[in-house]
Design an enzyme around this catalytic site. Structure first.
Site, mmCIF file in Angstrom:
data_model
loop_
_atom_site.group_PDB
_atom_site.id
_atom_site.type_symbol
_atom_site.label_atom_id
_atom_site.label_comp_id
_atom_site.label_asym_id
_atom_site.label_seq_id
_atom_site.Cartn_x
_atom_site.Cartn_y
_atom_site.Cartn_z
ATOM 1 C CE1 TYR A 83 -4.439 -1.078 -0.055
ATOM 2 C CE2 TYR A 83 -3.339 -3.008 0.836
ATOM 3 C CZ TYR A 83 -4.434 -2.427 0.234
ATOM 4 O OH TYR A 83 -5.528 -3.201 -0.083
ATOM 5 C CB THR B 127 -15.465 -20.510 -16.510
ATOM 6 O OG1 THR B 127 -15.253 -19.105 -16.402
ATOM 7 C CG2 THR B 127 -14.796 -21.020 -17.788
ATOM 8 N N PRO C 15 -16.200 0.973 -15.209
ATOM 9 C CG PRO C 15 -15.603 2.999 -16.155
ATOM 10 C CD PRO C 15 -15.333 1.538 -16.247
ATOM 11 C CG PHE D 279 -18.125 -4.551 -15.955
ATOM 12 C CD1 PHE D 279 -17.448 -5.061 -17.050
ATOM 13 C CD2 PHE D 279 -18.283 -3.180 -15.847
ATOM 14 C CE1 PHE D 279 -16.934 -4.220 -18.028
ATOM 15 C CE2 PHE D 279 -17.770 -2.330 -16.815
ATOM 16 C CZ PHE D 279 -17.101 -2.856 -17.911
ATOM 17 C CG PHE D 280 -13.359 -6.082 -11.850
ATOM 18 C CD1 PHE D 280 -13.292 -5.899 -10.483
ATOM 19 C CD2 PHE D 280 -13.600 -7.349 -12.334
ATOM 20 C CE1 PHE D 280 -13.435 -6.959 -9.614
ATOM 21 C CE2 PHE D 280 -13.741 -8.419 -11.480
ATOM 22 C CZ PHE D 280 -13.657 -8.222 -10.117
ATOM 23 N N GLY E 226 -19.280 -16.705 -24.476
ATOM 24 C CA GLY E 226 -17.897 -17.151 -24.599
ATOM 25 C C GLY E 226 -17.391 -17.815 -23.340
ATOM 26 C CD GLU F 37 -7.045 -5.886 0.802
ATOM 27 O OE1 GLU F 37 -7.571 -5.160 -0.052
ATOM 28 O OE2 GLU F 37 -5.845 -5.796 1.129
#
Length: 392
Positions: free
Chosen positions: A95, A272, A387, A384-385, A268, A138
């Protein structure tokens, strides 16, 4: 804690982040990866080259600045970040590196006329606050995984015990622990972190677990990506009997308990994580509508397996859509997935739980189509990472 003046400064920088956030984060990554080679394995260089990683970080910084007075509204985003960090083993010592480079990037990109000492001080305090939140959360997750049955902290040595060709592009890899002990049971939809040495350089990647975990082994199914260093290594070099290091499974895109009909939509290799979700749902005799979109039958992975499940489980209804069929197995529809097709394939009652994953354009279309068909937004889940606006 930030004081009122610092919060006001952070909010005042929002317009600058809206217009120039990506330039700032691109400069940040270039600086950090050049000056601190020890953190390079933590970042996917393909995502750097494509701009995906700088865009995702720019979005995260912007969201943080916008909600600096209401951090509780960032719960979903923070949860994603924490799980990604744990899967890649981001540690407290990383960090300060990120913080110092971020502050330098702010100063160098915005210029000293805008990035005054007061602005740098405010962003330093804001970053410190965020770092404390993430480090604490974390550590809790690291500890939880270490203490769970079959769990561990850090790396654990696994051996490739089997590999199977699932389509012309996708191979499945089965990993069992070298120590022969049980493994942490992942939740359906989670991913696992891999640590590899390729040409003398450490590489780390996350891959969705493509089968319900039995407590003995993990399965991932990897698409060969053009120019993808890790995916091509796995396809071409990793042999049965080879060993590698794995991090514990993580991820918050998971199947929630419910008795509503379940709709799984994938495009696609996005199929998974839905495979483990499908297995889990069928164990509860839940009604499932499984919809998969692929270019053609040659690249369609797991079709025979899903067809077999459908034959044995009458509550499973499966539908396939091929954009560019090339003979072979037929699809239920040809072209792109449309709202009309979804209207036909979804239950008549739209009170369903929908999970979808695939390329960005595909996900944007599915999100829009589900909303148009009346599926409640809070019951449509995706991972989804970038915006959120990119999927509007």
């Amino acid at each position: 804690m930030l004081n009122a003046e610092q919060r006001a400064i952070i909010k005042a920088t929002v317009p600058l982040l809206e217009s120039g956030g990506e330039a700032l984060t691109t400069h940040f990554y270039k600086m950090m990866l050049s000056e601190y080679p020890e953190v390079r394995p933590l970042f996917n260089q393909a995502h750097q080259a494509s701009g995906d990683q700088p865009r995702a970080l720019a979005n995260g910084v912007l969201m943080y600045a916008r909600h600096i007075d209401q951090l509780e509204q960032l719960g979903g985003l923070v949860g994603q970040i924490i799980n990604k960090h744990v899967a890649l083993q981001i540690l407290p010592e990383h960090y300060p590196i990120v913080g110092s480079c971020l502050l330098r990037a702010i100063e160098e990109v915005l210029g000293k006329d805008i990035a005054t000492p007061a602005v740098i001080d405010a962003w330093g305090a804001a970053y410190g606050q965020l770092a404390d939140i993430l480090i604490g959360a974390e550590e809790n997750l690291y500890k939880e995984k270490e203490e769970a049955e079959g769990g561990w902290r850090g790396t654990r040595e696994f051996r490739l015990v089997r590999r199977e060709q699932e389509s012309s592009e996708i191979v499945s890899f089965y990993f069992a622990p070298v120590d022969g002990m049980p493994v942490l049971k992942a939740e359906p939809g989670q991913y696992i972190g891999l640590k590899l040495d390729i040409d003398g350089a450490e590489q780390r990647r996350n891959y969705s677990l493509s089968a319900l975990c039995d407590g003995k082994e993990y399965r991932i199914s990897v698409k060969r990506e053009a120019g993808g260093k890790v995916s091509n290594y796995l396809h071409d070099e990793l042999k049965v009997g080879d060993t590698l290091q794995l991090f514990p499974p993580a991820g918050d895109f998971t199947l929630a308990a419910s008795d509503k009909p379940l709709v799984l939509i994938s495009g696609g290799v996005g199929i998974t994580p839905t495979l483990a979700m499908l297995q889990a749902a069928l164990q509860t005799r839940r009604e499932v509508h499984f919809i998969h979109c692929a270019r053609n039958g040659a690249v369609h992975a797991f079709r025979d397996w899903i067809d077999g499940l459908a034959a044995r489980h009458p509550q499973l209804k499966r539908f396939y859509c091929y954009a560019e069929p090339e003979g072979g197995a037929a699809a239920d529809a040809v072209g792109l997935l449309s709202e009309d097709l979804l209207a036909e394939w979804l239950p008549q009652e739209r009170d369903v739980d929908a999970y979808f994953l695939g390329p960005k354009g595909f996900m944007a279309a599915v999100k829009r189509q589900l909303k148009g068909l009346g599926v409640p937004e809070q019951q449509s889940r995706y991972e989804f990472f970038g915006p959120a606006a990119a999927l509007e």
